[in-house]
Design an enzyme around this catalytic site. Sequence first.
Site, mmCIF file in Angstrom:
data_model
loop_
_atom_site.group_PDB
_atom_site.id
_atom_site.type_symbol
_atom_site.label_atom_id
_atom_site.label_comp_id
_atom_site.label_asym_id
_atom_site.label_seq_id
_atom_site.Cartn_x
_atom_site.Cartn_y
_atom_site.Cartn_z
ATOM 1 N N ARG A 1 0.880 -1.183 0.000
ATOM 2 C CA ARG A 1 0.000 0.000 0.000
ATOM 3 C C ARG A 1 0.908 1.220 0.000
ATOM 4 N NH1 ARG A 1 -5.591 1.277 3.087
ATOM 5 N NH2 ARG A 1 -6.227 -0.004 1.317
ATOM 6 N N HIS B 1 -6.662 1.155 -7.164
ATOM 7 C CA HIS B 1 -6.939 0.217 -6.060
ATOM 8 C C HIS B 1 -7.501 -1.057 -6.712
ATOM 9 C CE1 HIS B 1 -7.574 -1.243 -2.152
ATOM 10 N NE2 HIS B 1 -8.442 -0.380 -1.657
ATOM 11 N N GLN C 1 -9.612 -3.793 -4.808
ATOM 12 C CA GLN C 1 -10.953 -3.297 -4.483
ATOM 13 C C GLN C 1 -11.866 -3.463 -5.696
ATOM 14 O OE1 GLN C 1 -12.128 -1.749 -1.398
ATOM 15 N NE2 GLN C 1 -14.021 -2.250 -2.472
ATOM 16 N N ARG D 1 -13.672 -8.597 -0.440
ATOM 17 C CA ARG D 1 -12.224 -8.366 -0.525
ATOM 18 C C ARG D 1 -11.481 -9.675 -0.206
ATOM 19 N NH1 ARG D 1 -10.144 -3.307 0.141
ATOM 20 N NH2 ARG D 1 -8.237 -4.355 -0.540
HETATM 21 N N1 CP Z 1 -11.402 -0.305 1.135
HETATM 22 C C1 CP Z 1 -10.189 -0.394 1.700
HETATM 23 O O1 CP Z 1 -9.158 -0.612 1.026
HETATM 24 O O2 CP Z 1 -10.192 -0.270 3.050
HETATM 25 P P1 CP Z 1 -8.923 -0.157 4.012
HETATM 26 O O3 CP Z 1 -8.311 1.200 3.805
HETATM 27 O O4 CP Z 1 -9.477 -0.334 5.392
HETATM 28 O O5 CP Z 1 -7.941 -1.235 3.650
HETATM 29 N N1 NVA Z 2 -9.749 6.706 -2.026
HETATM 30 C C1 NVA Z 2 -9.477 6.227 -0.700
HETATM 31 C C2 NVA Z 2 -9.697 4.754 -0.621
HETATM 32 C C3 NVA Z 2 -9.509 4.157 0.738
HETATM 33 C C4 NVA Z 2 -9.709 2.674 0.753
HETATM 34 C C5 NVA Z 2 -8.058 6.591 -0.303
HETATM 35 O O1 NVA Z 2 -7.156 6.491 -1.140
HETATM 36 O O2 NVA Z 2 -7.861 6.995 0.831
#
Ligand code: CP
Ligand code: NVA
Length: 305
Positions: free
Chosen positions: A101, A128, A131, A291
């Site tokens: 991440r 993402h 997701q 997920r």
């Molecule tokens: N939707 C998602 O990626 O959630 P988190 O930030 O909790 O991992």
């Molecule tokens: N768009 C958001 C998604 C979080 C899962 C972010 O990048 O913070």
Amino acid sequence: MAKRDIISVLDMKDDMPELVDLAIKLKKERGHHGDPLKGKTLAMIFEKPSTRTRISFDVAISELGGHALYIEATKMQMGHGETVEDTAHVMSRFVHGIMYRAFNYKVMDRLGENASVPVISGLDDLEHPCQALADMVTIKEKKGGFRGKKLVYLGDGNNVCNSLLYACAIMGMDMVACCPATRMPNAEIMLNASRIADANGSKIIASHEPKEACKDADVLYTDTWISMGDDTPLEEAVRIFHDYQINSELLSIAKPDCIVMHCLPAHRGQEITAEVMDGPQSVVFDEAENRLHAQKAVLYTVMKD
Ligand code: CP
Ligand code: NVA
């Protein structure tokens, strides 16, 4: 066999329908997978907070017989001067896959280019992908398929929106990115996704008119107005996005059986009202659960021998 990264939804362009079906199969077979990833270790590097991504990847690899390492990026030497290239080379000697991440998609790409093991994105500033895969699983379960269906994304044209554009185009679903003019999704991704959609007989449309866009929608989707790493003040975000809030008025314009999706975490009263988020058309917790199943499909596909 060459290793396979999942850094963009485009990395699933040739087999996304199969990955969706595998996720649904693995969901049905939960608890009976055998140990296809026995002895495999997934390193999970986080530069930003996470609930769903962290827990679902950890549980997914465990239930496939493997093991996850949670690593805060600031505690690694990479956060203190070691290059991402050297980090990739070293980690590839220890683990069988890396979930990352990241703040910056360019660093994600460099990790992928230099690791000899698969690199899976757990989100960056551009996309993402896991997701979006889980979201396609949810849509298939709830709507039975993609062709002739319309997803309307409302709000910030962010990483989640970018990945949904690719995913809808690949699966042959129509998508409207309904965002303020100053917060549209990535222009290159819009263009690429439109080309893929054209070839698949679906449409990618940009809109700044929520009430118009929501007509005949099968899915309304939103995400936070302020992503991690975005320093827009809340008052400014409210001013920019308030017309794009998913509320009962917008939902009433969509098809009566329209479902409401959100990648979470949600901010009730901002991008979505509590009434809709907690109402009968919301599928956000099924979406979150998926997920786990979608990532099992990814881990199995890229990490099995
Ligand atoms: N939707 C998602 O990626 O959630 P988190 O930030 O909790 O991992
Ligand atoms: N768009 C958001 C998604 C979080 C899962 C972010 O990048 O913070």
